[in-house]
Write a protein that holds these residues in place. Structure first.
Motif, mmCIF file in Angstrom:
data_model
loop_
_atom_site.group_PDB
_atom_site.id
_atom_site.type_symbol
_atom_site.label_atom_id
_atom_site.label_comp_id
_atom_site.label_asym_id
_atom_site.label_seq_id
_atom_site.Cartn_x
_atom_site.Cartn_y
_atom_site.Cartn_z
ATOM 1 N N VAL A 17 4.528 68.863 6.912
ATOM 2 C CA VAL A 17 5.404 70.038 7.157
ATOM 3 C C VAL A 17 4.605 71.206 7.771
ATOM 4 O O VAL A 17 5.422 71.856 8.731
ATOM 5 N N PHE A 18 3.662 71.578 7.781
ATOM 6 C CA PHE A 18 3.314 72.976 8.033
ATOM 7 C C PHE A 18 2.299 72.816 9.239
ATOM 8 O O PHE A 18 2.237 73.342 10.497
ATOM 9 N N ARG A 21 0.620 75.485 10.847
ATOM 10 C CA ARG A 21 0.556 76.033 10.530
ATOM 11 C C ARG A 21 0.396 76.584 8.787
ATOM 12 O O ARG A 21 0.797 76.511 7.790
ATOM 13 N N TYR A 22 -0.746 75.358 8.396
ATOM 14 C CA TYR A 22 -1.183 74.849 7.361
ATOM 15 C C TYR A 22 -2.380 75.780 6.734
ATOM 16 O O TYR A 22 -1.639 76.306 5.250
ATOM 17 N N ALA A 25 -0.044 78.710 5.873
ATOM 18 C CA ALA A 25 1.037 78.386 4.767
ATOM 19 C C ALA A 25 0.184 78.761 3.569
ATOM 20 O O ALA A 25 0.745 79.325 2.551
ATOM 21 N N ALA A 59 11.228 75.175 3.659
ATOM 22 C CA ALA A 59 10.455 75.151 5.033
ATOM 23 C C ALA A 59 11.181 73.260 5.872
ATOM 24 O O ALA A 59 12.070 74.232 6.978
ATOM 25 N N SER A 62 13.815 73.431 8.362
ATOM 26 C CA SER A 62 14.603 73.029 9.515
ATOM 27 C C SER A 62 14.967 72.462 10.325
ATOM 28 O O SER A 62 15.105 72.132 11.608
ATOM 29 N N VAL A 88 7.049 76.698 10.612
ATOM 30 C CA VAL A 88 7.097 75.204 10.872
ATOM 31 C C VAL A 88 7.609 75.265 12.178
ATOM 32 O O VAL A 88 7.510 74.853 13.052
ATOM 33 N N ARG A 89 8.378 76.381 12.511
ATOM 34 C CA ARG A 89 9.601 76.253 14.167
ATOM 35 C C ARG A 89 8.663 77.611 14.245
ATOM 36 O O ARG A 89 9.974 78.022 14.550
#
Length: 239
Positions: A17-18, A21-22, A25, A59, A62, A88-89
């Motif tokens: 999902v991230f 950017r994991y 997060a 999340a 999105s 996420v965006r």
């Protein structure tokens, strides 16, 4: 003093999902579990379910936010759903709108720490910033108020043909029915209930979508918006 609860293991879905950017997060989850609890932004009982109930649940919003739009997260609180959405965006321009100073201080720290250059924190109530902030394509909210009241705050912040996306629970359908008259008066032209996050969160996140026509807020707010715009122009000229 509030005793810190222990963060649960990071779910496998979080990496997908991230994405890039994991790590951010994970840092955000740690900030919520530490500073967020100490400052009273979230309850300690929420920490064990931070990932499923909060970060991932937000999340996946999105999935229904269009590309490259402006977003205002009304009553952002500890940054939910605004910050997970921002992680996420990166194509979105997001404003986190929150009236309480201790929350805006926390949000500002998180935005700076995570390098979220596409996110702005604004302290204020929705009804106070109308006409001061540029109208946005999308308003988001989560657990702020019943839908009819939330709509009176969020819809007037939209630009023509924008939409409000409200994360709701089991009461979504009942709230939508109860708010139908109020939504029509506010310029809503279409409403729907969406379910997002299949394979990521169980149960899936429920989103109430309210789409508006050419007059967000309806007749009542058209005059307010015009007055606020005139006041803003007068201030700029004096400045």
């Amino acid at each position: 003093m509030t005793e810190a609860a222990e963060l649960p293991p990071v779910p496998e879905q979080a990496r997908d999902v991230f994405g890039a950017r994991y790590a951010d997060a994970i840092r955000y989850a740690e900030l919520l579990a530490e500073a967020g609890v100490k400052r009273g932004l979230i309850g300690p009982r929420e920490v064990p379910r931070l990932w499923e109930r909060h970060l991932l649940n937000c999340a996946v919003l999105s999935e229904v936010v269009p590309e490259g739009v402006t977003v205002c997260d009304v009553g952002s609180g500890a940054g939910l759903p605004g910050i997970p959405l921002a992680l996420v965006r990166e194509d979105l321009k997001i404003t986190l709108l929150e009236p309480l100073l201790r929350r805006t201080n926390f949000l500002t720290e998180v935005v700076e720490l995570l390098g979220l250059d596409h996110v702005t924190v604004v302290r204020g109530r929705a009804e106070e910033v109308m006409g001061k902030l540029p109208p946005v394509h999308v308003v988001t909210a989560r657990a702020v108020a019943p839908l009819d009241r939330l709509a009176t705050w969020g819809i007037p912040l939209l630009r023509p043909y924008g939409e409000m996306l409200a994360l709701k629970g089991d009461t979504a359908e009942d709230e939508l029915k109860a708010a139908s008259t109020a939504l029509s008066k506010l310029g809503a032209v279409e409403t729907s209930i969406l379910h997002v996050g299949e394979g990521v969160v169980d149960p899936m996140s429920t989103v109430v979508r309210v789409e508006v026509g050419e007059s967000p807020g309806g007749v009542r707010f058209a005059a307010k918006r015009a007055k606020a715009a005139r006041t803003g122009r007068a201030r700029r000229r004096r400045g």
